[in-house]
Each structure stands twice: as structure tokens, then as C-alpha cells.
Design a protein around this motif. Structure first.
Motif, PDB file in Angstrom:
ATOM      1  N   PHE A   1      -1.917  14.628  -4.702  1.00 19.27           N
ATOM      2  CA  PHE A   1      -1.159  13.383  -4.618  1.00 19.27           C
ATOM      3  C   PHE A   1      -1.493  12.630  -3.331  1.00 19.27           C
ATOM      4  O   PHE A   1      -1.717  11.424  -3.347  1.00 19.27           O
ATOM      5  CB  PHE A   1       0.341  13.698  -4.682  1.00 19.27           C
ATOM      6  CG  PHE A   1       1.224  12.497  -4.509  1.00 19.27           C
ATOM      7  CD1 PHE A   1       1.334  11.544  -5.509  1.00 19.27           C
ATOM      8  CD2 PHE A   1       1.949  12.324  -3.344  1.00 19.27           C
ATOM      9  CE1 PHE A   1       2.155  10.434  -5.350  1.00 19.27           C
ATOM     10  CE2 PHE A   1       2.767  11.229  -3.174  1.00 19.27           C
ATOM     11  CZ  PHE A   1       2.875  10.275  -4.170  1.00 19.27           C
ATOM     12  N   ILE A   2      -1.558  13.333  -2.210  1.00 24.50           N
ATOM     13  CA  ILE A   2      -1.878  12.700  -0.925  1.00 24.50           C
ATOM     14  C   ILE A   2      -3.299  12.140  -0.951  1.00 24.50           C
ATOM     15  O   ILE A   2      -3.545  11.020  -0.478  1.00 24.50           O
ATOM     16  CB  ILE A   2      -1.707  13.704   0.238  1.00 24.50           C
ATOM     17  CG1 ILE A   2      -0.243  14.106   0.377  1.00 24.50           C
ATOM     18  CG2 ILE A   2      -2.242  13.142   1.545  1.00 24.50           C
ATOM     19  CD1 ILE A   2       0.698  12.967   0.690  1.00 24.50           C
ATOM     20  N   GLU A   3      -4.239  12.884  -1.498  1.00 23.26           N
ATOM     21  CA  GLU A   3      -5.618  12.390  -1.594  1.00 23.26           C
ATOM     22  C   GLU A   3      -5.691  11.144  -2.463  1.00 23.26           C
ATOM     23  O   GLU A   3      -6.422  10.207  -2.160  1.00 23.26           O
ATOM     24  CB  GLU A   3      -6.533  13.481  -2.148  1.00 23.26           C
ATOM     25  CG  GLU A   3      -6.803  14.593  -1.180  1.00 23.26           C
ATOM     26  CD  GLU A   3      -7.594  15.733  -1.785  1.00 23.26           C
ATOM     27  OE1 GLU A   3      -7.757  15.771  -3.033  1.00 23.26           O
ATOM     28  OE2 GLU A   3      -8.044  16.599  -1.004  1.00 23.26           O
ATOM     29  N   LYS A   4      -4.932  11.119  -3.535  1.00 24.91           N
ATOM     30  CA  LYS A   4      -4.901   9.958  -4.418  1.00 24.91           C
ATOM     31  C   LYS A   4      -4.343   8.741  -3.681  1.00 24.91           C
ATOM     32  O   LYS A   4      -4.874   7.630  -3.802  1.00 24.91           O
ATOM     33  CB  LYS A   4      -4.056  10.276  -5.653  1.00 24.91           C
ATOM     34  CG  LYS A   4      -4.217   9.339  -6.790  1.00 24.91           C
ATOM     35  CD  LYS A   4      -3.450   9.878  -7.991  1.00 24.91           C
ATOM     36  CE  LYS A   4      -3.668   9.011  -9.195  1.00 24.91           C
ATOM     37  NZ  LYS A   4      -2.941   9.501 -10.355  1.00 24.91           N
ATOM     38  N   LEU A   5      -3.278   8.947  -2.908  1.00 27.26           N
ATOM     39  CA  LEU A   5      -2.715   7.847  -2.121  1.00 27.26           C
ATOM     40  C   LEU A   5      -3.710   7.335  -1.085  1.00 27.26           C
ATOM     41  O   LEU A   5      -3.828   6.117  -0.884  1.00 27.26           O
ATOM     42  CB  LEU A   5      -1.434   8.297  -1.409  1.00 27.26           C
ATOM     43  CG  LEU A   5      -0.183   8.428  -2.247  1.00 27.26           C
ATOM     44  CD1 LEU A   5       0.963   8.934  -1.388  1.00 27.26           C
ATOM     45  CD2 LEU A   5       0.181   7.106  -2.874  1.00 27.26           C
ATOM     46  N   GLU A   6      -4.432   8.231  -0.436  1.00 19.45           N
ATOM     47  CA  GLU A   6      -5.418   7.826   0.565  1.00 19.45           C
ATOM     48  C   GLU A   6      -6.562   7.058  -0.076  1.00 19.45           C
ATOM     49  O   GLU A   6      -7.060   6.095   0.499  1.00 19.45           O
ATOM     50  CB  GLU A   6      -5.935   9.042   1.322  1.00 19.45           C
ATOM     51  CG  GLU A   6      -4.919   9.628   2.272  1.00 19.45           C
ATOM     52  CD  GLU A   6      -5.407  10.888   2.956  1.00 19.45           C
ATOM     53  OE1 GLU A   6      -6.499  11.386   2.624  1.00 19.45           O
ATOM     54  OE2 GLU A   6      -4.676  11.379   3.840  1.00 19.45           O
ATOM     55  N   ASP A   7      -6.996   7.492  -1.271  1.00 18.30           N
ATOM     56  CA  ASP A   7      -8.058   6.770  -1.969  1.00 18.30           C
ATOM     57  C   ASP A   7      -7.613   5.351  -2.322  1.00 18.30           C
ATOM     58  O   ASP A   7      -8.382   4.397  -2.169  1.00 18.30           O
ATOM     59  CB  ASP A   7      -8.464   7.520  -3.244  1.00 18.30           C
ATOM     60  CG  ASP A   7      -9.266   8.776  -2.962  1.00 18.30           C
ATOM     61  OD1 ASP A   7      -9.760   8.920  -1.803  1.00 18.30           O
ATOM     62  OD2 ASP A   7      -9.396   9.615  -3.869  1.00 18.30           O
ATOM     63  N   GLU A   8      -6.384   5.200  -2.807  1.00 20.18           N
ATOM     64  CA  GLU A   8      -5.859   3.877  -3.140  1.00 20.18           C
ATOM     65  C   GLU A   8      -5.733   3.018  -1.876  1.00 20.18           C
ATOM     66  O   GLU A   8      -6.011   1.826  -1.903  1.00 20.18           O
ATOM     67  CB  GLU A   8      -4.523   3.993  -3.854  1.00 20.18           C
ATOM     68  CG  GLU A   8      -4.638   4.523  -5.266  1.00 20.18           C
ATOM     69  CD  GLU A   8      -3.306   4.627  -5.967  1.00 20.18           C
ATOM     70  OE1 GLU A   8      -2.317   3.995  -5.500  1.00 20.18           O
ATOM     71  OE2 GLU A   8      -3.246   5.329  -6.979  1.00 20.18           O
ATOM     72  N   LYS A   9      -5.329   3.632  -0.786  1.00 22.53           N
ATOM     73  CA  LYS A   9      -5.195   2.924   0.471  1.00 22.53           C
ATOM     74  C   LYS A   9      -6.561   2.437   0.951  1.00 22.53           C
ATOM     75  O   LYS A   9      -6.690   1.303   1.419  1.00 22.53           O
ATOM     76  CB  LYS A   9      -4.566   3.859   1.517  1.00 22.53           C
ATOM     77  CG  LYS A   9      -4.323   3.230   2.853  1.00 22.53           C
ATOM     78  CD  LYS A   9      -3.667   4.254   3.772  1.00 22.53           C
ATOM     79  CE  LYS A   9      -3.780   3.864   5.200  1.00 22.53           C
ATOM     80  NZ  LYS A   9      -3.241   4.875   6.107  1.00 22.53           N
ATOM     81  N   ASP A  10      -7.593   3.278   0.823  1.00 24.78           N
ATOM     82  CA  ASP A  10      -8.950   2.892   1.210  1.00 24.78           C
ATOM     83  C   ASP A  10      -9.475   1.763   0.333  1.00 24.78           C
ATOM     84  O   ASP A  10     -10.141   0.850   0.818  1.00 24.78           O
ATOM     85  CB  ASP A  10      -9.890   4.097   1.138  1.00 24.78           C
ATOM     86  CG  ASP A  10      -9.614   5.126   2.218  1.00 24.78           C
ATOM     87  OD1 ASP A  10      -8.949   4.774   3.228  1.00 24.78           O
ATOM     88  OD2 ASP A  10     -10.045   6.287   2.043  1.00 24.78           O
ATOM     89  N   LYS A  11      -9.194   1.797  -0.969  1.00 28.24           N
ATOM     90  CA  LYS A  11      -9.635   0.744  -1.872  1.00 28.24           C
ATOM     91  C   LYS A  11      -8.970  -0.583  -1.535  1.00 28.24           C
ATOM     92  O   LYS A  11      -9.595  -1.639  -1.590  1.00 28.24           O
ATOM     93  CB  LYS A  11      -9.327   1.106  -3.325  1.00 28.24           C
ATOM     94  CG  LYS A  11     -10.225   2.183  -3.882  1.00 28.24           C
ATOM     95  CD  LYS A  11      -9.836   2.503  -5.319  1.00 28.24           C
ATOM     96  CE  LYS A  11     -10.642   3.656  -5.847  1.00 28.24           C
ATOM     97  NZ  LYS A  11     -10.241   4.036  -7.217  1.00 28.24           N
ATOM     98  N   ASN A  12      -7.705  -0.527  -1.184  1.00 27.21           N
ATOM     99  CA  ASN A  12      -6.973  -1.758  -0.852  1.00 27.21           C
ATOM    100  C   ASN A  12      -7.386  -2.344   0.491  1.00 27.21           C
ATOM    101  O   ASN A  12      -7.270  -3.542   0.707  1.00 27.21           O
ATOM    102  CB  ASN A  12      -5.463  -1.511  -0.858  1.00 27.21           C
ATOM    103  CG  ASN A  12      -4.938  -1.275  -2.242  1.00 27.21           C
ATOM    104  OD1 ASN A  12      -5.538  -1.699  -3.226  1.00 27.21           O
ATOM    105  ND2 ASN A  12      -3.820  -0.585  -2.355  1.00 27.21           N
ATOM    106  N   SER A  13      -7.860  -1.509   1.401  1.00 26.10           N
ATOM    107  CA  SER A  13      -8.242  -2.002   2.732  1.00 26.10           C
ATOM    108  C   SER A  13      -9.624  -2.616   2.751  1.00 26.10           C
ATOM    109  O   SER A  13     -10.012  -3.267   3.698  1.00 26.10           O
ATOM    110  CB  SER A  13      -8.151  -0.872   3.763  1.00 26.10           C
ATOM    111  OG  SER A  13      -9.113   0.116   3.489  1.00 26.10           O
ATOM    112  N   GLU A  14     -10.414  -2.400   1.706  1.00 31.52           N
ATOM    113  CA  GLU A  14     -11.783  -2.944   1.654  1.00 31.52           C
ATOM    114  C   GLU A  14     -11.799  -4.395   1.302  1.00 31.52           C
ATOM    115  O   GLU A  14     -11.154  -5.132   0.903  1.00 31.52           O
ATOM    116  CB  GLU A  14     -12.632  -2.168   0.659  1.00 31.52           C
ATOM    117  CG  GLU A  14     -12.915  -0.779   1.127  1.00 31.52           C
ATOM    118  CD  GLU A  14     -13.712   0.013   0.108  1.00 31.52           C
ATOM    119  OE1 GLU A  14     -13.961  -0.474  -1.006  1.00 31.52           O
ATOM    120  OE2 GLU A  14     -14.093   1.123   0.438  1.00 31.52           O
TER     121      GLU A  14
END
Length: 64
Positions: A51-64
């Protein structure tokens, strides 16, 4: 920690009558209990990490 102790007491109260009824469940019952609790704990931690990895991936996608 308190929640774990509460569950431990609850499960132990279930195992006591079973050990009285089925004498062979003495140490084997505790072993099975320990294995089941370990598996549940590993599954919970693994799902939390996923779950944490999924949140971090979404956060990285949104910051690009």
C-alpha cells in the motif's frame, strides 16, 4: 502492543478448553497458534508495504 496482548488473551482462552478436551493439543496447539499468528502478521506487513509503495508511485506520477 496492547491490542496484540488482548488478542493473545482471547485466543488463549479459546485454546484452554480445547486443550482440556483434546490432551494432544498441548504444545501442538501453541505451535499451530504461533504459526498462524506469524502468517497473519507477515500478510499484514506485506499488504501495508504494498500500500505504501502504491501511494509513493502515485505521488511520483503526480509530481512529474
Amino acid at each position: 502492543m496492547i491490542v496484540a496482548l488482548a488478542w493473545n488473551s482471547f485466543i488463549d482462552s479459546i485454546l484452554v478448553p480445547l486443550r482440556e478436551k483434546f490432551a494432544f493439543l498441548g504444545i501442538i496447539g501453541y505451535l499451530i497458534y504461533a504459526i498462524v499468528i506469524t502468517i497473519v502478521a507477515v500478510l499484514i506487513v506485506a499488504s501495508y508495504v504494498h500500500f505504501i509503495e502504491k501511494l509513493e508511485d502515485e505521488k511520483d506520477k503526480n509530481s512529474e
